[in-house]
Design a protein around this motif. Structure first.
Motif, PDB file in Angstrom:
ATOM      1  N   GLN A 198      38.938 -42.231  18.448  1.00 40.94           N
ATOM      2  CA  GLN A 198      40.545 -41.614  17.538  1.00 40.94           C
ATOM      3  C   GLN A 198      41.229 -42.081  18.303  1.00 40.94           C
ATOM      4  O   GLN A 198      41.206 -41.308  20.021  1.00 40.94           O
ATOM      5  N   ALA A 199      42.517 -41.040  18.001  1.00 34.51           N
ATOM      6  CA  ALA A 199      43.640 -41.344  18.317  1.00 34.51           C
ATOM      7  C   ALA A 199      43.232 -39.611  18.906  1.00 34.51           C
ATOM      8  O   ALA A 199      42.892 -38.838  18.821  1.00 34.51           O
ATOM      9  N   GLY A 200      43.623 -39.788  20.416  1.00 32.32           N
ATOM     10  CA  GLY A 200      43.647 -37.935  21.298  1.00 32.32           C
ATOM     11  C   GLY A 200      42.754 -38.419  22.767  1.00 32.32           C
ATOM     12  O   GLY A 200      42.233 -37.584  23.149  1.00 32.32           O
ATOM     13  N   HIS A 201      41.494 -39.399  22.010  1.00 30.58           N
ATOM     14  CA  HIS A 201      40.491 -39.406  22.857  1.00 30.58           C
ATOM     15  C   HIS A 201      41.017 -40.231  24.337  1.00 30.58           C
ATOM     16  O   HIS A 201      41.461 -41.005  24.126  1.00 30.58           O
ATOM     17  N   ARG A 202      40.267 -39.667  25.588  1.00 29.74           N
ATOM     18  CA  ARG A 202      40.965 -39.779  26.630  1.00 29.74           C
ATOM     19  C   ARG A 202      39.710 -41.214  26.966  1.00 29.74           C
ATOM     20  O   ARG A 202      38.427 -40.891  27.244  1.00 29.74           O
ATOM     21  N   GLY A 203      40.046 -42.061  28.021  1.00 32.09           N
ATOM     22  CA  GLY A 203      38.878 -43.061  28.772  1.00 32.09           C
ATOM     23  C   GLY A 203      39.598 -44.625  28.141  1.00 32.09           C
ATOM     24  O   GLY A 203      39.498 -44.557  27.030  1.00 32.09           O
ATOM     25  N   THR A 204      38.079 -45.252  27.902  1.00 28.36           N
ATOM     26  CA  THR A 204      37.819 -46.531  27.917  1.00 28.36           C
ATOM     27  C   THR A 204      37.090 -46.504  26.422  1.00 28.36           C
ATOM     28  O   THR A 204      35.770 -46.358  27.009  1.00 28.36           O
ATOM     29  N   PHE A 205      37.837 -47.684  25.454  1.00 26.73           N
ATOM     30  CA  PHE A 205      36.664 -47.965  25.106  1.00 26.73           C
ATOM     31  C   PHE A 205      36.371 -49.620  24.709  1.00 26.73           C
ATOM     32  O   PHE A 205      36.997 -49.749  24.456  1.00 26.73           O
ATOM     33  N   GLU A 206      34.976 -49.692  25.020  1.00 27.43           N
ATOM     34  CA  GLU A 206      34.749 -51.849  25.036  1.00 27.43           C
ATOM     35  C   GLU A 206      33.932 -51.565  23.584  1.00 27.43           C
ATOM     36  O   GLU A 206      32.853 -51.769  22.771  1.00 27.43           O
ATOM     37  N   LEU A 207      34.691 -52.297  22.328  1.00 25.36           N
ATOM     38  CA  LEU A 207      34.028 -53.023  21.019  1.00 25.36           C
ATOM     39  C   LEU A 207      33.362 -54.504  21.703  1.00 25.36           C
ATOM     40  O   LEU A 207      32.843 -55.015  22.569  1.00 25.36           O
ATOM     41  N   GLN A 237      38.606 -31.722  27.011  1.00 22.88           N
ATOM     42  CA  GLN A 237      38.507 -33.212  27.456  1.00 22.88           C
ATOM     43  C   GLN A 237      39.555 -33.604  28.144  1.00 22.88           C
ATOM     44  O   GLN A 237      40.754 -32.796  28.117  1.00 22.88           O
ATOM     45  N   PRO A 238      38.437 -33.585  30.277  1.00 24.25           N
ATOM     46  CA  PRO A 238      38.940 -33.124  30.742  1.00 24.25           C
ATOM     47  C   PRO A 238      40.225 -34.420  31.494  1.00 24.25           C
ATOM     48  O   PRO A 238      40.098 -35.587  31.211  1.00 24.25           O
ATOM     49  N   ILE A 239      40.979 -33.804  32.089  1.00 26.98           N
ATOM     50  CA  ILE A 239      42.314 -35.372  33.010  1.00 26.98           C
ATOM     51  C   ILE A 239      41.144 -35.367  34.058  1.00 26.98           C
ATOM     52  O   ILE A 239      40.989 -34.981  35.041  1.00 26.98           O
ATOM     53  N   THR A 240      40.720 -36.904  34.264  1.00 30.94           N
ATOM     54  CA  THR A 240      39.908 -37.339  35.242  1.00 30.94           C
ATOM     55  C   THR A 240      40.927 -38.072  36.542  1.00 30.94           C
ATOM     56  O   THR A 240      41.947 -38.396  35.759  1.00 30.94           O
ATOM     57  N   LYS A 241      40.157 -37.778  37.599  1.00 36.66           N
ATOM     58  CA  LYS A 241      40.702 -38.702  38.853  1.00 36.66           C
ATOM     59  C   LYS A 241      40.049 -39.288  39.272  1.00 36.66           C
ATOM     60  O   LYS A 241      39.019 -38.862  39.644  1.00 36.66           O
ATOM     61  N   GLY A 242      40.617 -40.533  39.947  1.00 37.21           N
ATOM     62  CA  GLY A 242      39.479 -41.349  40.866  1.00 37.21           C
ATOM     63  C   GLY A 242      39.126 -42.674  39.450  1.00 37.21           C
ATOM     64  O   GLY A 242      39.668 -42.853  38.824  1.00 37.21           O
ATOM     65  N   ASN A 243      38.459 -43.744  40.483  1.00 40.15           N
ATOM     66  CA  ASN A 243      38.241 -44.566  39.965  1.00 40.15           C
ATOM     67  C   ASN A 243      36.756 -44.759  39.011  1.00 40.15           C
ATOM     68  O   ASN A 243      35.982 -44.366  38.901  1.00 40.15           O
ATOM     69  N   TYR A 277      29.699 -40.007  40.674  1.00 40.95           N
ATOM     70  CA  TYR A 277      29.465 -39.042  40.315  1.00 40.95           C
ATOM     71  C   TYR A 277      30.529 -38.408  40.312  1.00 40.95           C
ATOM     72  O   TYR A 277      31.527 -38.316  40.583  1.00 40.95           O
ATOM     73  N   ILE A 278      31.018 -37.192  39.168  1.00 44.45           N
ATOM     74  CA  ILE A 278      32.021 -36.607  39.666  1.00 44.45           C
ATOM     75  C   ILE A 278      31.355 -34.912  39.172  1.00 44.45           C
ATOM     76  O   ILE A 278      31.153 -34.485  39.609  1.00 44.45           O
ATOM     77  N   ASN A 279      32.972 -34.591  40.148  1.00 41.53           N
ATOM     78  CA  ASN A 279      32.749 -33.313  40.135  1.00 41.53           C
ATOM     79  C   ASN A 279      33.690 -32.410  39.421  1.00 41.53           C
ATOM     80  O   ASN A 279      34.590 -32.676  39.458  1.00 41.53           O
ATOM     81  N   TRP A 285      36.235 -38.351  40.032  1.00 38.32           N
ATOM     82  CA  TRP A 285      35.141 -39.769  40.433  1.00 38.32           C
ATOM     83  C   TRP A 285      34.930 -40.419  41.495  1.00 38.32           C
ATOM     84  O   TRP A 285      36.097 -40.377  42.419  1.00 38.32           O
ATOM     85  N   SER A 286      33.516 -40.249  41.767  1.00 39.93           N
ATOM     86  CA  SER A 286      33.928 -40.762  43.366  1.00 39.93           C
ATOM     87  C   SER A 286      32.147 -42.010  43.012  1.00 39.93           C
ATOM     88  O   SER A 286      31.142 -41.390  42.430  1.00 39.93           O
TER      89      SER A 286
END
Length: 363
Positions: A198-207, A237-243, A277-279, A285-286
């Motif tokens: 949905q609009a507002g969701h953070r991250g990647t979606f692949e159909l 939803q947190p704002i994440t850092k790293g890859n 892993y994510i802190n 992310w690491s």
């Protein structure tokens, strides 16, 4: 493969009213009459189980796609599906009111019938236990995915389900085959396979292009993190850092301290063997190195902490559709750590799901 070709909707007459109420509760992205099933390659063509009758067994029925959690000295098993005792090409969800309890000290099973606002019979849900309460999120129902949350106090004399209805914030999309980390009275859900973000969701979606076959509403993989705060009863939803890891489903998650680990899972046509892993204090992310001769790519495995610095990886299903285990050929089973450092494995499939052979009911 035609998902809808030979399906017959089998229900209890007594469940008609409750099913109509549940249909309104689900956040459907599909029309009411749409039939939306899992990946073509790993499909589970399923029907509603007869929830008014118990199997009356001394041990749980064979199953896959169930949840299992541990509280004190007991393991609790709910849901999933089993092979139907018929020649048709379908499986059956297990009764939604049955909770199977395994006493790890006595080595014995018993079944308790639960009451209350029961979840729909599902597979691929995510279940965790916090302070004696089972929290159930998501899953795949005969009419599609859900993003509802339920709680079940396990230490009460009567097992009584409660749907958590008034959660604040933007909820995750309807999905299944996701993972969860538990940290500071918060549930952090990662990834999964479900409807478009949905609009507002953070991250990647692949159909998943295969999900569009038969004019179904599209579904796919995501790498979203959604946090449910059990104190404020709110989503964020947190704002994440790293890859961040690529979108995935049927992966496995594990929590050690403030780190949430994720290994493997399916993305597109591949099963991964990457480790991240994510802190959960900084949300960074690491990626960790996996040795050349380490675990191969897999999905539907378990990944259970067994000490403060060890995680137990077991089972799974490879890109080449091979089951993985040094001792047992199991996939999409569950595993739980016991109070004395034991690991209990229950259920799963000992073969390719498409062969519709036996599931596993041994613990």
């Amino acid at each position: 493969m035609d998902d809808d070709g030979d399906l017959h909707d089998v229900r209890d007459e007594d469940d008609d009213d409750s099913d109509q109420e549940e249909e309104g509760d689900f956040e459907w992205d599909a029309p009411e009459d749409a039939r939306d099933f899992d990946w073509v390659e790993e499909q589970e063509v399923v029907l509603d189980a007869d929830t008014s009758k118990s199997f009356h067994l001394d041990t749980p029925a064979e199953r896959s796609g169930h949840i299992a959690v541990v509280d004190r000295n007991c393991m609790y098993v709910w849901g999933g599906y089993k092979n139907a005792e018929a020649t048709a090409f379908f499986d059956l969800y297990l009764p939604k009111n049955e909770v199977w309890i395994y006493n790890m000290e006595m080595g014995r099973w018993r079944m308790k019938l639960s009451k209350g606002d029961l979840p729909a019979p599902m597979s691929g849900s995510c279940g965790v236990c916090v302070d004696g309460i089972l929290y159930l999120f998501g899953g795949h129902h005969a009419r599609g995915n859900t993003n509802l949350v339920y709680r079940l106090p396990l230490r009460a004399s009567t097992l009584f389900w409660e749907r958590m209805k008034d959660l604040k914030g933007l909820a995750p999309t309807c999905k299944d085959k996701l993972g969860c980390w538990v940290y500071k009275n918060k549930l952090a859900y990662f990834g999964g396979y479900g409807y478009v973000a949905q609009a507002g969701h953070r991250g990647t979606f692949e159909l998943d292009e295969n999900s569009l076959m038969g004019n179904h509403v599209g579904r796919g993989w995501n790498n979203h993190i959604h946090v449910l705060n059990l104190e404020t009863l709110s989503w964020s939803q947190p704002i994440t850092k790293g890859n961040a890891p690529t979108p995935r489903a049927a992966h496995a998650c594990s929590t050690l301290g403030n780190r949430g680990y994720v290994f493997g899972g399916r993305y597109m046509d591949h099963r991964l063997n990457d480790l991240y892993y994510i802190n959960m204090d900084t949300w960074e992310w690491s990626e960790m190195s996996v040795p050349q001769h380490g675990p191969v790519g897999r999905s539907w495995h378990s990944f259970i902490p067994v000490s403060s610095d060890h995680i137990f990886l077991f089972g799974g299903f490879t890109t080449n559709r091979e089951t993985l285990s040094e001792k047992f050929l199991l996939l999409w089973h569950t595993a739980c750590s016991g109070p004395d450092g034991e690991v209990f494995v229950f259920g799963g499939c000992a073969n390719n799901l498409l062969s519709h052979q036996r599931a596993v009911s041994a613990a």
